[in-house]
Each structure stands twice: as structure tokens, then as C-alpha cells.
Design an enzyme around this catalytic site. Structure first.
Site, short mmCIF file in Angstrom:
data_model
loop_
_atom_site.label_atom_id
_atom_site.label_comp_id
_atom_site.label_asym_id
_atom_site.label_seq_id
_atom_site.Cartn_x
_atom_site.Cartn_y
_atom_site.Cartn_z
N LYS A 192 0.84 -1.20 0.00
CA LYS A 192 0.00 0.00 0.00
C LYS A 192 0.87 1.25 0.00
O LYS A 192 0.68 2.15 -0.83
CB LYS A 192 -0.88 0.00 1.25
CG LYS A 192 -1.60 1.30 1.49
CD LYS A 192 -2.45 1.25 2.74
CE LYS A 192 -1.76 1.75 3.99
NZ LYS A 192 -1.66 3.20 4.12
N ASP A 194 -4.64 11.75 12.81
CA ASP A 194 -5.56 10.63 12.86
C ASP A 194 -5.35 9.89 14.17
O ASP A 194 -4.69 10.40 15.06
CB ASP A 194 -5.45 9.72 11.63
CG ASP A 194 -4.08 9.15 11.46
OD1 ASP A 194 -3.38 9.01 12.46
OD2 ASP A 194 -3.71 8.83 10.33
N ASP A 202 4.23 0.24 12.43
CA ASP A 202 3.00 -0.36 11.89
C ASP A 202 2.78 -1.80 12.37
O ASP A 202 1.69 -2.34 12.18
CB ASP A 202 3.03 -0.33 10.35
CG ASP A 202 2.78 1.08 9.81
OD1 ASP A 202 2.40 1.96 10.60
OD2 ASP A 202 2.95 1.29 8.59
N VAL A 235 7.79 6.34 17.37
CA VAL A 235 7.53 7.03 16.10
C VAL A 235 6.26 7.88 16.15
O VAL A 235 6.28 9.06 15.78
CB VAL A 235 7.50 6.03 14.92
CG1 VAL A 235 7.26 6.76 13.60
CG2 VAL A 235 8.80 5.25 14.85
C1 UD1 Z 1 4.44 6.55 6.79
C2 UD1 Z 1 3.46 5.41 6.61
C3 UD1 Z 1 2.96 4.89 7.94
C4 UD1 Z 1 4.14 4.54 8.84
C5 UD1 Z 1 5.10 5.72 8.94
C6 UD1 Z 1 6.35 5.40 9.73
C7 UD1 Z 1 2.40 5.96 4.53
C8 UD1 Z 1 1.16 6.38 3.83
N1 UD1 Z 1 2.34 5.88 5.84
O1 UD1 Z 1 3.72 7.63 7.38
O2 UD1 Z 1 2.18 3.72 7.72
O3 UD1 Z 1 3.64 4.25 10.14
O4 UD1 Z 1 5.50 6.13 7.62
O5 UD1 Z 1 6.98 4.29 9.20
O6 UD1 Z 1 3.41 5.67 3.92
N2 UD1 Z 1 6.76 14.19 11.43
C9 UD1 Z 1 6.84 15.52 11.81
N3 UD1 Z 1 6.87 16.46 10.81
C10 UD1 Z 1 6.82 16.14 9.49
C11 UD1 Z 1 6.74 14.78 9.11
C12 UD1 Z 1 6.72 13.82 10.12
O7 UD1 Z 1 6.90 15.85 12.99
O8 UD1 Z 1 6.86 17.06 8.65
C13 UD1 Z 1 6.74 13.15 12.50
C14 UD1 Z 1 5.41 12.43 12.55
O9 UD1 Z 1 4.45 13.14 13.31
C15 UD1 Z 1 5.79 11.11 13.18
C16 UD1 Z 1 7.22 10.87 12.63
O10 UD1 Z 1 7.68 12.14 12.18
O11 UD1 Z 1 5.87 11.25 14.59
C17 UD1 Z 1 7.27 9.87 11.49
O12 UD1 Z 1 6.38 10.24 10.48
P1 UD1 Z 1 6.60 9.84 8.94
O13 UD1 Z 1 7.77 8.94 8.82
O14 UD1 Z 1 6.58 11.09 8.14
O15 UD1 Z 1 5.29 8.99 8.64
P2 UD1 Z 1 4.34 9.10 7.39
O16 UD1 Z 1 5.13 9.31 6.16
O17 UD1 Z 1 3.22 10.02 7.71
#
Ligand code: UD1
Length: 421
Positions: A27, A121, A310, A332
Site C-alpha cells: 500500500k 488521525d 506499523d 515514532v
Molecule cells: C508513513 C506510513 C505509515 C508509517 C510511517 C512510519 C504511509 C502512507 N504511511 O507515514 O504507515 O507508520 O511512515 O513508518 O506511507 N513528522 C513531523 N513532521 C513532518 C513529518 C513527520 O513531525 O513534517 C513526524 C510524525 O508526526 C511522526 C514521525 O515524524 O511522529 C514519522 O512520520 P513519517 O515517517 O513522516 O510517517 P508518514 O510518512 O506520515
């Protein structure tokens, strides 16, 4: 997805799972591969796309931007116009976090992007500050306004050195896709190393991008003037494969995970071995067998190659019926223990303190009505239902459908008594 849009999964336990399950495309790769087709006008084709609701929502989003999207089994073709719309509306974006992945391609190719903020979410707040800061490093004027991220670079982006505060998957993807059409070199330090990033990078390379260091902490990109449409096959879903691995261990069963890539799950599989499972490589996949009650295992979630957040619900569920006491630490996503109160309805003995969950295993859980709060929590609760006495009803099953194609059918084929209501 022709079945009920929001089913309840009815699970009758306890069960032992045995047999073979086939893993479909990931996905979290397929959605991003679809989004970055926006980088080149013309027809790009993505194969091995999973049949899940999110993929269809991404299709709708791309259609709303002016693309012609066609599904043919597990293949999606996206025909991208010369000038796609640059505004991704909230009505679609709110349904799908990965919508934010259209930001990088639109701003770098069209000089402007307006993408609704997906919002948080049930796993905690999910910021966009790294995405915005990185686009600014690349010379864009980027800010949040009225619930949208607005990024502008009318004269194009300019390569830069970017250091991420945390190896965010989404930020690494957006900035990598923005940099491929920037002028000059971009270096992203502290980049995410997930297999999804490598998959996306390989598709970009097939489109004509110049990228080095995929899978390492430092990704270097040499901007090119334009890209061409391309075809790509999505890699197998490591989180779905990992979910089946935990299902085998929890139910003291034996599951052959066809198409699963054990190298993408090194730490989770090591944890299963520590819990007493036997993991063997087989032709085109791997097999997990468990002959006894699992032993409790401590886990800390971390970015790849660490234990994936996850799969955190799965390891909590395993520990809920394991022999002994375990500590699971979530590093995370801050809010990812929300589903624990649902698991407690099945009788699980879990105490949460900040980002630590302390679990004392019980011989068996007791079936109850619970609510799926997100995709992975939903799948975890179904697994918990498999090791509970009596009937467990997992409501809000639409979450499960977002990540697990044919979950109930696959479970039944392995011997479970699961129905969608
Ligand atoms: C993706 C996955 C999700 C998985 C996650 C971590 C998708 C659609 N989703 O989510 O299933 O659990 O990676 O492996 O691919 N953060 C910030 N600022 C930002 C970006 C992120 O503070 O600009 C923080 C987030 O709040 C979180 C952490 O960084 O605490 C990791 O987030 P991130 O790796 O970006 O996850 P997603 O890409 O949203």
C-alpha cells in the site's frame, strides 16, 4: 471493493492458522508511485497494486487533478495531462494521508501546489513541518493557509542541502520527488531508509531521474530538465507479510508467506524467533511456525530498519497472550497506544505510561466487541480475536480494508472462522 463499505469483522476463537497466503503489492509504495506519475505528462503504469480502498481514493485524487486513471486488475495506468490542476481538495485529501505526496511533484513540475493538510488521525499528530521546511530549502515559498499547504516556485526549484530532523518517510519522499526536477544537486541527510523509499526512487530513476544513495541515510539527487512516463512493479507489502508472521506465532500455527521478503522484516522476525517461532526461507517467501505458547518479547519501534511502528499493535497482541512480561516502547507516533483500551476489553493486562506499554501475558483472551481505530490496530484486534475464547466483533472494519486486501477470505483459507457483517 464491492463489499460493505464499513463491515464488522466477526471472529470466532480460538483458532490455529495453517496454510499459505500470498502477499500483494505494498500500500505505502503503490500510493506514492501513483502520486509521482504527476512528474511526467503521458501514460505511466504501475503493476502489482493492491485492491484496497486507499488505492481507489488516490485514483480519484489524480482524476480530480485532470489525470485519466484506469484500473485493470492489479495494474493502474495514469495518463497525466500537460498541465494538471495544482489544487488537491480537502474532500479527498482528508480520506488519505498519502495525498500529501502530490505536493512535491506538483510544485516542482508546475511551479505551484495547493494541497489540503490531511490532519491528524488516531495514531497521533502527523506534522508537515519537515515537508514545508525542505521545500523552502529548495527555494519554494511554502506556507500553510486556510488548511492548505501552498508552495510556489514559479521559476523552478533549486537543489540544496537538506537535513531532516527525523527520518520521516513522507518528507523524504516529497523532497526526493521535488528535487528530481530542481536545478542542480540536492542532498537529503537523515533520509528515511524504508524499502518504500527505495521502490519510489527506482521508479523515479526509470522516469529518467538521477538519484544515488537510496536505502542509506544520505540521498543525492542531480536535477534533470524533464522526466518521461514509465512502468514499475510495486514491491510486496512488508507490513502485511509481517502481520501474517505474527498471526502464525500468536495462533501457534504455520503460515507460508508467499512473496514476503524476509530481509525487509529482519528485526520483527528476530523478535518472533526470540518468542519461540521457527522462521525458514522458502522458495519465493518465508514460513513462520510456532509450536508452543510465545515467550514475551520487549520491543522498541524505530524508523527502518528498526521494528516498524506499523507492527506495534501486532507485537502488543502477541505479548498479551505470551508467557511472561514485556515492555513495548513506541518511538515514532505519540498516540499509537489508543487501541490498547480496546484490547483491554478482551481482558488483556496492559498498562500504558507515556510511550511505554507494559504487558503481562494471559493464557487466553476473552471475546468482546471492540472498535478498530486505524488500519494496523484493526488487524491487530482481529488477530487478538483469533486467540480469544468466543466471539469478537471488530467494528469500523473499513480501516482494515484500507490496508489488507481480502483479509477475511485469507484468514478463512488458513482455517479461521471470520465473517464480514
Ligand atoms: C508513513 C506510513 C505509515 C508509517 C510511517 C512510519 C504511509 C502512507 N504511511 O507515514 O504507515 O507508520 O511512515 O513508518 O506511507 N513528522 C513531523 N513532521 C513532518 C513529518 C513527520 O513531525 O513534517 C513526524 C510524525 O508526526 C511522526 C514521525 O515524524 O511522529 C514519522 O512520520 P513519517 O515517517 O513522516 O510517517 P508518514 O510518512 O506520515
Amino acid at each position: 471493493m464491492s463489499e460493505s463499505a464499513n463491515p464488522t469483522f466477526r471472529v470466532e476463537g480460538p483458532t490455529r492458522l495453517q496454510g499459505t497466503v500470498k502477499i500483494s503489492g505494498a500500500k505505502n509504495s503503490a500510493l506514492k508511485l501513483m502520486a509521482v506519475t504527476l512528474l511526467a505528462p503521458g501514460k505511466s503504469t504501475i503493476h502489482n497494486v493492491p485492491d484496497i480502498a486507499d488505492v481507489h481514493i488516490m485514483g480519484e485524487l489524480l482524476t480530480s487533478l485532470g489525470c485519466a486513471v484506469t484500473f485493470d486488475g492489479a495494474t493502474v495506468t495514469v495518463d497525466v495531462p500537460e498541465a494538471p490542476s495544482v489544487r488537491a481538495e480537502y474532500a479527498l485529501v482528508r480520506k488519505l494521508r498519502a495525498s500529501i505526496n502530490v505536493l512535491g511533484p506538483l510544485v516542482t513540475r508546475m511551479g505551484r501546489a495547493e494541497v489540503a493538510m490531511p490532519g491528524g488521525d488516531a495514531i497521533g499528530s502527523r506534522g508537515l513541518d519537515f515537508h514545508i521546511a525542505g521545500l523552502r530549502d529548495l527555494g519554494a515559498a511554502a506556507h500553510a493557509e486556510h488548511g492548505y499547504v501552498i508552495a510556489e516556485a514559479p521559476d523552478g526549484l533549486i537543489g540544496a542541502a537538506i537535513e531532516l530532523k527525523f527520518p520521516s518517510v513522507g518528507a523524504t519522499e516529497n523532497l526526493m520527488t521535488a528535487a528530481v526536477l530542481a536545478k542542480g544537486q540536492t542532498v537529503i541527510d537523515n533520509a528515511a531508509r524504508e524499502p518504500d523509499i527505495v521502490d519510489l526512487g527506482n521508479f523515479l530513476i526509470a522516469m529518467g531521474a538521477k538519484i544515488e544513495g537510496l536505502g542509506s541515510h544520505t540521498i543525492s539527487i542531480e536535477g534533470v530538465a524533464s522526466l518521461s512516463p514509465a512502468a514499475h512493479t510495486t514491491l510486496p507489502d512488508r507490513i502485511v507479510a509481517g502481520t501474517w508472521a505474527f498471526a502464525a506465532a500468536m495462533t501457534r500455527g504455520e503460515i507460508t508467506i508467499e512473496g514476503g521478503v524476509a530481509e525487509h522484516l529482519e528485526i520483527p522476525l528476530d523478535k518472533l524467533v526470540a518468542a519461540g517461532a521457527v522462521v525458514t526461507t522458502v522458495h519465493n517467501g518465508f514460513k513462520v511456525r510456532m509450536d508452543r505458547r510465545p515467550t514475551a518479547v520487549d520491543v522498541s519501534t524505530l524508523p527502518y530498519p528498526g521494528f516498524p511502528t506499523d507492527l506495534q499493535p501486532m507485537v502488543i497482541c502477541l505479548n498479551a497472550i505470551a508467557d511472561g512480561h514485556a515492555l513495548v516502547t513506541e518511538n515514532v507516533f505519540e498516540g499509537r497506544f489508543m487501541f490498547v483500551s480496546e484490547l483491554q476489553r478482551l481482558g488483556a493486562d496492559i498498562k500504558v505510561d507515556g510511550h511505554h506499554a507494559s504487558i503481562t501475558g494471559l493464557e487466553v483472551l476473552s471475546g468482546a466487541e471492540v472498535v478498530a481505530t486505524d488500519i494496523r490496530a484493526g488487524a491487530g484486534l482481529v488477530l487478538a480475536g483469533l486467540v480469544s475464547d468466543g466471539v469478537t466483533l471488530v467494528e469500523e472494519g473499513h480501516h482494515i480494508d484500507r490496508g489488507y486486501p481480502n483479509f477475511a477470505e485469507n484468514l478463512c483459507a488458513l482455517g479461521a472462522r471470520v465473517t464480514r457483517l
